[in-house]
Write a protein that holds these residues in place. Sequence first.
Motif, PDB file in Angstrom:
ATOM      1  N   SER A  71      21.637  36.178  12.762  1.00 43.78           N
ATOM      2  CA  SER A  71      21.310  34.803  12.364  1.00 43.78           C
ATOM      3  C   SER A  71      21.389  33.882  13.579  1.00 43.78           C
ATOM      4  CB  SER A  71      22.278  34.322  11.281  1.00 43.78           C
ATOM      5  OG  SER A  71      22.115  35.075  10.110  1.00 43.78           O
ATOM      6  N   HIS A  72      20.410  33.013  13.711  1.00 46.67           N
ATOM      7  CA  HIS A  72      20.328  32.145  14.894  1.00 46.67           C
ATOM      8  C   HIS A  72      20.990  30.794  14.611  1.00 46.67           C
ATOM      9  CE1 HIS A  72      17.823  34.398  17.830  1.00 46.67           C
ATOM     10  NE2 HIS A  72      17.555  35.108  16.737  1.00 46.67           N
ATOM     11  N   TYR A  73      22.308  30.806  14.586  1.00 49.82           N
ATOM     12  CA  TYR A  73      23.061  29.590  14.291  1.00 49.82           C
ATOM     13  C   TYR A  73      22.840  28.509  15.354  1.00 49.82           C
ATOM     14  CZ  TYR A  73      25.485  32.644  11.000  1.00 49.82           C
ATOM     15  OH  TYR A  73      25.775  33.507   9.970  1.00 49.82           O
ATOM     16  N   GLU A  74      22.497  28.912  16.545  1.00 53.35           N
ATOM     17  CA  GLU A  74      22.283  27.923  17.611  1.00 53.35           C
ATOM     18  C   GLU A  74      21.135  26.976  17.281  1.00 53.35           C
ATOM     19  OE1 GLU A  74      19.294  31.036  18.504  1.00 53.35           O
ATOM     20  OE2 GLU A  74      21.380  31.031  17.813  1.00 53.35           O
ATOM     21  N   GLN A  75      20.213  27.430  16.407  1.00 46.83           N
ATOM     22  CA  GLN A  75      19.083  26.574  16.047  1.00 46.83           C
ATOM     23  C   GLN A  75      19.511  25.411  15.153  1.00 46.83           C
ATOM     24  OE1 GLN A  75      15.873  29.003  14.574  1.00 46.83           O
ATOM     25  NE2 GLN A  75      15.736  30.198  16.465  1.00 46.83           N
ATOM     26  N   VAL A  76      20.664  25.544  14.497  1.00 48.50           N
ATOM     27  CA  VAL A  76      21.204  24.410  13.746  1.00 48.50           C
ATOM     28  C   VAL A  76      21.513  23.264  14.711  1.00 48.50           C
ATOM     29  CG1 VAL A  76      23.060  23.614  12.223  1.00 48.50           C
ATOM     30  CG2 VAL A  76      22.186  25.954  12.002  1.00 48.50           C
ATOM     31  N   MET A  77      22.076  23.602  15.861  1.00 51.00           N
ATOM     32  CA  MET A  77      22.400  22.583  16.863  1.00 51.00           C
ATOM     33  C   MET A  77      21.142  21.981  17.475  1.00 51.00           C
ATOM     34  SD  MET A  77      24.689  20.830  18.514  1.00 51.00           S
ATOM     35  CE  MET A  77      26.311  21.602  18.450  1.00 51.00           C
ATOM     36  N   THR A  78      20.189  22.796  17.852  1.00 52.73           N
ATOM     37  CA  THR A  78      18.975  22.258  18.475  1.00 52.73           C
ATOM     38  C   THR A  78      18.166  21.414  17.491  1.00 52.73           C
ATOM     39  OG1 THR A  78      17.760  24.306  17.991  1.00 52.73           O
ATOM     40  CG2 THR A  78      18.825  24.147  20.144  1.00 52.73           C
ATOM     41  N   ALA A  79      18.278  21.721  16.204  1.00 44.99           N
ATOM     42  CA  ALA A  79      17.557  20.937  15.196  1.00 44.99           C
ATOM     43  C   ALA A  79      17.985  19.476  15.198  1.00 44.99           C
ATOM     44  CB  ALA A  79      17.781  21.542  13.810  1.00 44.99           C
ATOM     45  N   PHE A  80      19.224  19.204  15.623  1.00 48.56           N
ATOM     46  CA  PHE A  80      19.747  17.837  15.607  1.00 48.56           C
ATOM     47  C   PHE A  80      19.834  17.227  17.007  1.00 48.56           C
ATOM     48  CE2 PHE A  80      21.627  19.720  11.701  1.00 48.56           C
ATOM     49  CZ  PHE A  80      20.943  18.913  10.788  1.00 48.56           C
ATOM     50  N   GLY A  81      19.297  17.922  17.999  1.00 45.66           N
ATOM     51  CA  GLY A  81      19.221  17.343  19.332  1.00 45.66           C
ATOM     52  C   GLY A  81      20.248  17.836  20.322  1.00 45.66           C
ATOM     53  N   GLY A  82      21.144  18.748  19.896  1.00 46.79           N
ATOM     54  CA  GLY A  82      22.096  19.332  20.833  1.00 46.79           C
ATOM     55  C   GLY A  82      21.490  20.530  21.535  1.00 46.79           C
ATOM     56  N   LYS A  83      22.296  21.211  22.305  1.00 44.74           N
ATOM     57  CA  LYS A  83      21.831  22.387  23.040  1.00 44.74           C
ATOM     58  C   LYS A  83      22.315  23.657  22.357  1.00 44.74           C
ATOM     59  CE  LYS A  83      21.228  20.334  27.584  1.00 44.74           C
ATOM     60  NZ  LYS A  83      21.534  20.446  29.043  1.00 44.74           N
ATOM     61  N   GLY A  84      21.451  24.626  22.254  1.00 44.90           N
ATOM     62  CA  GLY A  84      21.795  25.891  21.616  1.00 44.90           C
ATOM     63  C   GLY A  84      21.524  27.074  22.527  1.00 44.90           C
ATOM     64  N   TYR A  85      22.397  28.070  22.462  1.00 42.70           N
ATOM     65  CA  TYR A  85      22.259  29.276  23.277  1.00 42.70           C
ATOM     66  C   TYR A  85      22.482  30.506  22.399  1.00 42.70           C
ATOM     67  CZ  TYR A  85      23.183  25.897  27.047  1.00 42.70           C
ATOM     68  OH  TYR A  85      23.164  24.803  27.891  1.00 42.70           O
ATOM     69  N   PHE A  86      21.639  31.506  22.566  1.00 46.64           N
ATOM     70  CA  PHE A  86      21.788  32.794  21.884  1.00 46.64           C
ATOM     71  C   PHE A  86      22.119  33.811  22.961  1.00 46.64           C
ATOM     72  CE2 PHE A  86      20.049  36.807  20.176  1.00 46.64           C
ATOM     73  CZ  PHE A  86      20.621  36.810  18.904  1.00 46.64           C
ATOM     74  N   VAL A  87      23.335  34.344  22.942  1.00 49.38           N
ATOM     75  CA  VAL A  87      23.773  35.203  24.049  1.00 49.38           C
ATOM     76  C   VAL A  87      24.165  36.583  23.541  1.00 49.38           C
ATOM     77  CG1 VAL A  87      24.576  33.156  25.301  1.00 49.38           C
ATOM     78  CG2 VAL A  87      26.215  34.529  24.045  1.00 49.38           C
ATOM     79  N   GLN A  88      23.853  37.582  24.344  1.00 48.52           N
ATOM     80  CA  GLN A  88      24.143  38.965  23.978  1.00 48.52           C
ATOM     81  C   GLN A  88      24.886  39.733  25.063  1.00 48.52           C
ATOM     82  OE1 GLN A  88      19.808  39.597  22.990  1.00 48.52           O
ATOM     83  NE2 GLN A  88      20.665  40.561  21.151  1.00 48.52           N
ATOM     84  N   THR A  89      25.001  39.160  26.260  1.00 50.93           N
ATOM     85  CA  THR A  89      25.654  39.851  27.360  1.00 50.93           C
ATOM     86  C   THR A  89      26.724  38.961  27.985  1.00 50.93           C
ATOM     87  OG1 THR A  89      24.165  39.003  29.088  1.00 50.93           O
ATOM     88  CG2 THR A  89      23.444  40.986  27.880  1.00 50.93           C
ATOM     89  N   PRO A  90      27.670  39.556  28.726  1.00 50.14           N
ATOM     90  CA  PRO A  90      28.673  38.733  29.403  1.00 50.14           C
ATOM     91  C   PRO A  90      28.051  37.731  30.369  1.00 50.14           C
ATOM     92  CG  PRO A  90      29.380  41.025  29.349  1.00 50.14           C
ATOM     93  CD  PRO A  90      27.978  41.003  28.846  1.00 50.14           C
ATOM     94  N   GLU A  91      26.996  38.134  31.048  1.00 50.18           N
ATOM     95  CA  GLU A  91      26.351  37.242  32.010  1.00 50.18           C
ATOM     96  C   GLU A  91      25.752  36.023  31.310  1.00 50.18           C
ATOM     97  OE1 GLU A  91      27.042  41.105  33.474  1.00 50.18           O
ATOM     98  OE2 GLU A  91      25.736  40.558  31.778  1.00 50.18           O
ATOM     99  N   GLU A  92      25.108  36.265  30.163  1.00 49.45           N
ATOM    100  CA  GLU A  92      24.539  35.153  29.404  1.00 49.45           C
ATOM    101  C   GLU A  92      25.639  34.232  28.870  1.00 49.45           C
ATOM    102  OE1 GLU A  92      20.536  37.468  27.714  1.00 49.45           O
ATOM    103  OE2 GLU A  92      22.302  37.218  26.429  1.00 49.45           O
ATOM    104  N   LEU A  93      26.742  34.823  28.456  1.00 49.64           N
ATOM    105  CA  LEU A  93      27.864  34.030  27.962  1.00 49.64           C
ATOM    106  C   LEU A  93      28.433  33.153  29.062  1.00 49.64           C
ATOM    107  CD1 LEU A  93      30.065  33.199  25.952  1.00 49.64           C
ATOM    108  CD2 LEU A  93      31.257  35.341  26.468  1.00 49.64           C
ATOM    109  N   GLN A  94      28.666  33.739  30.230  1.00 51.04           N
ATOM    110  CA  GLN A  94      29.220  32.982  31.348  1.00 51.04           C
ATOM    111  C   GLN A  94      28.313  31.819  31.732  1.00 51.04           C
ATOM    112  OE1 GLN A  94      29.484  36.348  34.001  1.00 51.04           O
ATOM    113  NE2 GLN A  94      31.712  36.441  33.829  1.00 51.04           N
TER     114      GLN A  94
END
Length: 540
Positions: free
Chosen positions: A478-501
């Motif tokens: 589920s892409h929960y980050e899209q809830v944030m982008t829907a209201f103007g915040g920033k959203g990130y979908f991460v799957q690796t340590p590098e993306e998380l960092q």
Amino acid sequence: MPDSNFAERSEEQVSGAKVIAQALKTQDVEYVFGIVGIPVTEIAIAAQQLGIKYIGMRNEQAARSLPCCFWPRSHPRLGWYGKCKRELLVEACRLYTKFSARPSSIEAVPFVIEKAVRSSIYGRPGACYVDIPADFVNLQVNVSSIKDVERCMSPPISMAETSAVCTAASVIKNAKQPLLIIGKGAAYAHAEESIQKLVEQYKLPFLPTPMGKGVVPDNHPYCVGAARSRALQFADVIVLFGARLNWILHFGLPPRYQPDVKFIQVDICAEELGNNVKPAVTLLGDINAVTKQLLEELDKTPWQYPPESKWWKTLREKMKSNEAASKELASRESLPMNYYTVFYHVQEQLPRDCFVVSEGANTMDIGRTVLQNYLPRHRLDAGTFGTMGVGLGFAIAAAMVAKDRSPGQRVICVEGDSAFGFSGMEVETICRYNLPIILLVVNNNGIYQGFDTDTWKEMLKFQDAASVVPPMCLLPNSHYEQVMTAFGGKGYFVQTPEELQKSLRQSLADTAKPSLINIMIEPQATRKTQDFHWLTRSNM
């Protein structure tokens, strides 16, 4: 001839809403959280006109975690309800609050609100409930009929009996395997300086409860959090500083504790003393004041617990082995990530003074063992009742206070994917008030455990979801980050340590906008194995 000015003033009218708002202002209420509707809207407007900040929530559960909500001076909370006319909730709320009342008239409102605020902060802090009948809100009364009620006095400082302090000091000195447990009551009492002095001066091992973290920093050399089970299981004397022997501490009972362990209970609440286990010594009073009494008594004869004792050696060995096991889990490079990998990478970047809010199942349990707190009153979680849905409300309140009192201080809200779902629409509230909260959703596709996309699709080949999907499973990826982008915040979908960092680094750098990092982990990931040894102390 009568004074015309006096006559005019005596005839001047004021609404119930304004009387309520002024009573709150007088008691130093700075923030009101809630969901408005007729007639509560008028109270919120009146509060804003007096300089009280109103934060409109989206979900009553999140609002009531604050609740509905007044925020006077500290953690204690007040709730009001103005929906029904005479079908009142006073008696229903009396069971769950420190004070529950309905003013008999508008003129009585300031007195009732003063008592509610006073009750919420005196003794053990807790919620209070004031029921305002709907017809009071718009009722007009003479200004002259409203009596001024002063701000309630600060809570009195109480101290323990001198004889009990002497007995407690003697029990501590004679302990072979002592342990201090620092609870959220110690944080509320601002006892950090005196408790840290006790720990350091007498070389005593300590454990914090979840919201007691930071009273003494988690990275302190005498913190034995990494050997929690061993410390609880084999201590012969345990001093409880504002910590309750409830489910979080396994009720103080065997096999998690020795049958003959001696508890010294320090608490502000007399009714809490002796719950579940009869203590060897009870010290009733303000935790900071009582700790100072203990220090004074222990100082009378030079003493410290031997730092090279067998007990310290046992604890250090267990801490070392547990930390190695956690580090091994964190260092695994397999994908999807596990909880430990996620939290270790998060911990590397967290500001030392940030507020950490957390809720979830494994997310909260594992997170509090890895994410460090260095300052008192900087961690909020689901608490004694393990109530899900409070996290975003807590984060919003913390961010409002941080914004006004220490701009730049960050709020990090760590959510399990299930927990996030309880109050996820509060993301709109976060964006509406432009609060730069960083939400980390640790997503394992379920409650405790879920399934990956392939397994999910396979299950649905046989029957419909309601018949075959296990109750703890949620929709995969589920892409929960899209809830944030829907209201103007920033959203990130991460799957690796590098993306998380990278996403966390960017989120911390952006102090103007909120962000949500949706962190995918192994759906079957769990916490490391817990081992308990049901041995006697002689067999250690």
